[in-house]
Design a protein around this motif. Sequence first.
Motif, PDB file in Angstrom:
ATOM      1  N   GLY A   1       3.947 -83.377 -10.117  1.00  0.00           N
ATOM      2  CA  GLY A   1       2.596 -83.417  -9.556  1.00  0.00           C
ATOM      3  C   GLY A   1       1.564 -83.876 -10.578  1.00  0.00           C
ATOM      4  O   GLY A   1       0.681 -84.689 -10.268  1.00  0.00           O
ATOM      5  N   LYS A   2       1.668 -83.369 -11.808  1.00  0.00           N
ATOM      6  CA  LYS A   2       0.745 -83.770 -12.878  1.00  0.00           C
ATOM      7  C   LYS A   2       0.926 -85.240 -13.238  1.00  0.00           C
ATOM      8  O   LYS A   2      -0.049 -85.968 -13.472  1.00  0.00           O
ATOM      9  CB  LYS A   2       0.973 -82.891 -14.110  1.00  0.00           C
TER      10      LYS A   2
ATOM     11  N   ARG B   1       2.029 -87.639 -11.271  1.00  0.00           N
ATOM     12  CA  ARG B   1       1.456 -88.438 -10.188  1.00  0.00           C
ATOM     13  C   ARG B   1      -0.062 -88.484 -10.291  1.00  0.00           C
ATOM     14  O   ARG B   1      -0.683 -89.520 -10.050  1.00  0.00           O
ATOM     15  CB  ARG B   1       1.868 -87.856  -8.828  1.00  0.00           C
ATOM     16  N   GLN B   2      -0.650 -87.347 -10.618  1.00  0.00           N
ATOM     17  CA  GLN B   2      -2.100 -87.290 -10.755  1.00  0.00           C
ATOM     18  C   GLN B   2      -2.578 -88.223 -11.868  1.00  0.00           C
ATOM     19  O   GLN B   2      -3.536 -88.979 -11.693  1.00  0.00           O
ATOM     20  CB  GLN B   2      -2.514 -85.840 -11.057  1.00  0.00           C
ATOM     21  N   LYS B   3      -1.900 -88.205 -12.999  1.00  0.00           N
ATOM     22  CA  LYS B   3      -2.307 -89.041 -14.131  1.00  0.00           C
ATOM     23  C   LYS B   3      -2.033 -90.521 -13.873  1.00  0.00           C
ATOM     24  O   LYS B   3      -2.726 -91.394 -14.403  1.00  0.00           O
ATOM     25  CB  LYS B   3      -1.599 -88.565 -15.403  1.00  0.00           C
TER      26      LYS B   3
ATOM     27  N   ASP C   1      -0.207 -91.978  -4.899  1.00  0.00           N
ATOM     28  CA  ASP C   1      -0.222 -91.325  -3.598  1.00  0.00           C
ATOM     29  C   ASP C   1       1.211 -90.886  -3.307  1.00  0.00           C
ATOM     30  O   ASP C   1       2.089 -91.739  -3.146  1.00  0.00           O
ATOM     31  CB  ASP C   1      -0.713 -92.304  -2.526  1.00  0.00           C
TER      32      ASP C   1
END
Length: 230
Positions: A201-202, A204-206, A210
């Motif tokens: 999740g981290k 993907r965020q960085k 999507d």
Amino acid sequence: MTSAAPRILVIDDEPQIRRFLDIGLRAEGYEVLLAATAAEGLALAAMRTPDLVILDIGLPDMEGHAVLAELRQWSQLPVLMLSVRDAESEKVCALDHGANDYMTKPFGIQELMARLRALLRNRPGEPERPPRYDDGRLVVDLARREVSLDGVPLALTRKEYAVLALLLHHAGRVVTQQQLLREVWGPTHVGDSQYLRIVIGKLRQKLGEDPANPRWLKTEPGVGHRFLVN
């Protein structure tokens, strides 16, 4: 394709699947070997030295998992398994026991070809992938342990970088949750899937990804993750 086109061995007892794959693979320039049984497939694998095997799980004379186990006793050539069984446990079992990829029937020929290309890029005997990935947007320098996106350096934690590097090392292939947890967190954490969920999740965020339409990190639900080669 050059004259040294990769040789693909298809082991599947369904005549329509063998015919479908034979036509599709030859159209892409591959040399094709066809087998309807496990015994015939193992014999061809030993005598004709294919570059990759497409292996059906449900064979009449031997389970595909048993064929894979026998094959792995003497060969590390890439194996893509096919099955009508879509249970996550089937996929995890295949991947954990030596399969390089897994597809559920029915499947699209273009996706199959993309997965074959990814597996063949890493087949034994070829030069190793250079320690740097650069697709014009994402740059991962494995030698320097540096990651940048659109020219901007990304600050990754040690675990985030380790997961990304492991997925990139197996680019185009599924890496199971258990393998990721074992190699990044250690053998005592193979059941701690929440650690992996948080790190993915981290990442993907960085990366600005999507999750529903990933550019680099694709999740195979309940099975593992794949670095998409762009």
